[in-house]
Enzyme design. Structure first.
Site, PDB file in Angstrom:
ATOM      1  N   ASP A 198       2.639  -5.032  -2.054  1.00 46.98           N
ATOM      2  CA  ASP A 198       2.237  -5.293  -0.665  1.00 46.98           C
ATOM      3  C   ASP A 198       1.028  -4.446  -0.266  1.00 46.98           C
ATOM      4  O   ASP A 198       1.100  -3.213  -0.236  1.00 46.98           O
ATOM      5  CB  ASP A 198       3.450  -4.990   0.241  1.00 46.98           C
ATOM      6  CG  ASP A 198       3.261  -5.483   1.662  1.00 46.98           C
ATOM      7  OD1 ASP A 198       2.133  -5.873   2.021  1.00 46.98           O
ATOM      8  OD2 ASP A 198       4.251  -5.469   2.416  1.00 46.98           O
ATOM      9  N   ASP A 212       3.364 -12.244   8.334  1.00 45.91           N
ATOM     10  CA  ASP A 212       4.832 -12.198   8.259  1.00 45.91           C
ATOM     11  C   ASP A 212       5.484 -13.297   9.093  1.00 45.91           C
ATOM     12  O   ASP A 212       5.243 -13.395  10.288  1.00 45.91           O
ATOM     13  CB  ASP A 212       5.338 -10.847   8.765  1.00 45.91           C
ATOM     14  CG  ASP A 212       4.956  -9.720   7.830  1.00 45.91           C
ATOM     15  OD1 ASP A 212       4.138  -9.958   6.918  1.00 45.91           O
ATOM     16  OD2 ASP A 212       5.467  -8.605   8.013  1.00 45.91           O
TER      17      ASP A 212
HETATM   18  C1  GLA Z   1       4.877  -6.286   5.236  1.00 44.87           C
HETATM   19  C2  GLA Z   1       5.354  -7.498   4.466  1.00 44.87           C
HETATM   20  C3  GLA Z   1       6.808  -7.771   4.791  1.00 44.87           C
HETATM   21  C4  GLA Z   1       7.646  -6.551   4.456  1.00 44.87           C
HETATM   22  C5  GLA Z   1       7.100  -5.322   5.175  1.00 44.87           C
HETATM   23  C6  GLA Z   1       7.765  -4.049   4.703  1.00 44.87           C
HETATM   24  O1  GLA Z   1       4.865  -6.506   6.610  1.00 44.87           O
HETATM   25  O2  GLA Z   1       4.552  -8.617   4.737  1.00 44.87           O
HETATM   26  O3  GLA Z   1       7.266  -8.904   4.070  1.00 44.87           O
HETATM   27  O4  GLA Z   1       7.636  -6.358   3.072  1.00 44.87           O
HETATM   28  O5  GLA Z   1       5.705  -5.175   4.952  1.00 44.87           O
HETATM   29  O6  GLA Z   1       7.252  -2.919   5.307  1.00 44.87           O
END
Ligand code: GLA
Length: 666
Positions: free
Chosen positions: A415, A478
């Site tokens: 990520d 997200d």
């Molecule tokens: C980002 C990702 C999410 C999750 C969070 C965790 O926002 O897109 O899917 O993994 O980080 O902190």
């Protein structure tokens, strides 16, 4: 008592005077006059406006959605309601309203930005007004509709098919002329959570993918996904050397041959009710994730509360709930397993990353997950910190990848998060760099690790995610923070040409059942999505060949949620070996049609109704490039509907779906 125009006291006086002065014989006109005299103005803004939904922010009384003076095409209004597409409000008129009038348009506060919307008014299933597409800066349109006899009114604002950006919508001067009972804002009528899918029978049925990619000589673990009554006995013919089957659990383990090639196995499951057999090909080569990964991720329910125990419980539930019998296999921990910024040291003297106290023994945890025939996943960021502020892999990429392999992980979500501070700019080279680096490292490991890129679609990742070693990549922000799965789904749907075996567009997780509030990393609660929306969600993800990763509470899976997650025929569309992502056939504000070619020559089609009312929708064979007679099967009900030539038409529930598969009749 007030003398406000339209107030009761004034009306009372008028009625009395009229009744005395008018002679008999004028009864009709008298009644009309009485009615007119009785009518009262009720402003939309005086109803419970909190019941009007808003695709961004919330509906505001007397002001725009951003709390400014209502203004359309340069004209200001002192009364009304400001909202944002997509928006809907149900109003119970009790058949007492005579007219509804308003001025509608995009609020001037979007100032030069491209907001475009449509306003619609429905009275008991009948369309009373349709503004057509209205753009920012345009003059307001007048709505003035007769409501005689109407019981329920729906006020609708849609995004005009181009997403909801800058779709600030005003219902200015919106008012009712009412005689008698007052209009009342209603909750959106609730649908019954109808379970459409018949429960699997007692006889065995083998589900899951038909192909599985593994790199030469690497460890392999596969629990044959089969529904049917236990105890069940499993057998496999042509099992390559190095692999063994546990005939009671149906779990295959071992190492695949060191030689690349296709190993065609025959899987067999039997119990007292019958037996099932199915071919399954292990493709030993370079490509992993030949079908979209299926499993569960901890984020949207456990957030920073996640523990080793949660992960074990999720693995238990995956088997006990039956999800594993449909092909769900990855049990993935998300962020927050490592040390936080303030909790130094983050690594041991050799640079190995340390877990926090909630994860005392990662190897024991993955062993536990593997003992169920499932696979384990982990998460980290290429930056110094993860999105939630825990330690990342920056300058320890190799240490971490090797550690993950040693711990026994099979999947990595990588990520971007704080890597933004490290990247020199947002050039393609800089966007690709950390993923190329990790992709290369993973190939040197002695176990297969599926790589999930999470960088929210930057630099059109769908065009290059596969080249840098990714197997799936998030195409959007997200989902949990977005107003609708449909919006995220639609942006993902556009990249259909880029999906193929080993390379999948990832629109994020399936958030239904008992899920946390993403905005506050809150405790779980039952989804607010309607049953129709949940069917649409799962259908859309399956037609898009998306990774099917559930991210709700595994220990609180109710019957309805399981029915949505576990329909073998719907999942078969997702897991089809051809690996095509469904293409968009039609997309308007109200309708979306996705169609996907299946390996056996059949076609899977989803008819999605994004409107507030049920509507007839059809798919023409010419749009699918086919001719002649096809047997049409309803996949949610697992029932043939009949044979059709040229087209299929069906009634699709509001915000719902019809998901069908067309088989040629020879
Ligand atoms: C980002 C990702 C999410 C999750 C969070 C965790 O926002 O897109 O899917 O993994 O980080 O902190």
């Amino acid at each position: 008592m007030s003398f406000k125009p339209g107030g009761y006291y004034v009306r009372g006086v008028v009625i009395l005077v009229v009744a005395v002065l008018l002679p008999a014989g004028c009864a009709d006109s008298q009644a009309a006059k009485v009615a007119a005299a009785q009518s009262e103005t009720v402003w939309l803004s005086s109803l419970e406006v909190a019941k009007m939904s808003s695709g961004w922010g919330k509906a505001v009384v007397g002001k725009s959605v951003q709390n400014q003076e209502l203004s359309i095409g340069g004209k200001k209004f002192t009364e009304g309601v400001g909202t944002h597409a997509n928006s809907v409000m149900y109003i119970d008129l009790k058949r007492a309203a005579k007219r509804f009038s308003a001025y509608v348009g995009v609020d001037d506060e979007v100032d030069g930005n491209i907001g475009s919307i449509t306003f619609k008014v429905f009275g008991d299933d009948r369309e009373l007004f349709d503004s057509g597409i209205m753009k920012a800066g345009e003059a307001a349109q007048k709505v003035d509709v007769d409501l005689s006899g109407v019981k329920t009114l729906i006020l609708l604002v849609n995004s005009a098919g181009d997403g909801i950006n800058y779709d600030h919508a005003d219902w200015a001067q919106a008012k009712f002329e009412v005689v008698g009972a007052q209009p009342k804002a209603m909750d959106r009528p609730k649908e019954k959570a109808v379970i459409l899918t018949p429960s699997p029978g007692p006889e065995p049925r083998i589900n899951g993918p038909k192909v599985f990619g593994v790199r030469p000589g690497r460890p392999f673990i596969y629990r044959i996904p089969a529904t049917g009554k236990r105890p069940m006995t499993f057998a496999v013919s042509n099992l390559p050397e190095g692999l063994k089957l546990d005939s009671q659990s149906g779990i295959i383990t071992g190492n695949v041959p060191g030689q690349s090639g296709e190993y065609v196995l025959s899987l067999k499951a039997s119990n007292g009710h019958g037996s099932a057999e199915r071919a399954f090909t292990i493709v030993v080569g370079d490509t992993l994730a030949l079908t979209p990964p299926m499993g569960w991720n901890s984020w949207y329910i456990h957030y920073n509360r996640v523990t080793d125990q949660n992960m074990r419980e999720a693995a238990d539930a995956m088997v006990e709930s039956g999800m594993a019998d449909f092909g769900y296999m990855y049990v993935n921990i998300d962020d927050c397993w490592m040390k936080k910024k303030q909790d130094e040291p983050y690594r041991d003297e050799n640079g190995a990353v340390l877990t926090n106290a909630k994860f005392p023994d990662m190897k024991a945890m993955t062993d536990y997950i593997h003992s169920k025939g499932l696979r384990a996943g982990i998460y980290i960021s290429p930056g110094p910190w993860t999105c939630a502020g825990y330690v990342g892999s920056y300058q320890h990429e190799k240490d971490d990848a090797w550690k993950f392999a040693e711990w026994g992980f099979d999947f990595l979500k990588y990520d971007w998060c704080s890597y933004g501070q490290i990247a020199k700019d947002r050039s393609l080279a800089e966007l690709q760099k950390p993923y190329q680096q990790m992709g290369d490292i993973l190939k040197t490991l002695d176990r297969d690790v599926v790589l999930n890129l999470c960088q929210y679609g930057m630099g059109e990742v769908w065009k290059w995610g596969g080249q840098v070693g990714g197997h799936c990549w998030r195409t959007t922000g997200d989902l949990g923070l977005s107003p609708s799965f449909m919006q995220i789904g639609l942006s993902n749907a556009r990249h259909y040409e880029y999906a193929q075996p080993g390379r999948w567009n990832d629109p994020d997780y399936i958030l239904i059942g008992w899920v946390g509030d993403a905005h506050q990393m809150g405790e779980g609660q039952l989804t607010t999505l309607s049953p129709n929306e949940q069917y649409a969600y799962m259908s859309m993800w399956s037609l898009m060949a998306a990774p099917l990763i559930y991210s709700g509470e595994m220990t609180k899976l109710d019957e309805f949620t399981l029915n949505v997650l576990c329909n073998a025929e719907v999942i078969e569309v997702d897991q089809d070996s051809l690996g095509q992502q469904g293409r968009i056939i039609t997309q308007t504000d109200e309708e979306l049609i996705l169609a996907k070619d299946m390996e056996d020559g059949s076609k899977a089609v989803g008819l999605f109704n994004n409107d507030e009312l049920d509507r007839k929708m059809s798919i023409k064979w010419s749009d699918l490039g086919i001719k002649g007679k096809y047997r049409v099967r309803d996949l949610w009900r697992q029932k043939d509907i009949g044979e059709f030539t040229d087209q299929y038409e069906g009634k699709v529930s509001r915000r719902g779906v019809i998901m069908i598969r067309l088989f040629p009749v020879r």
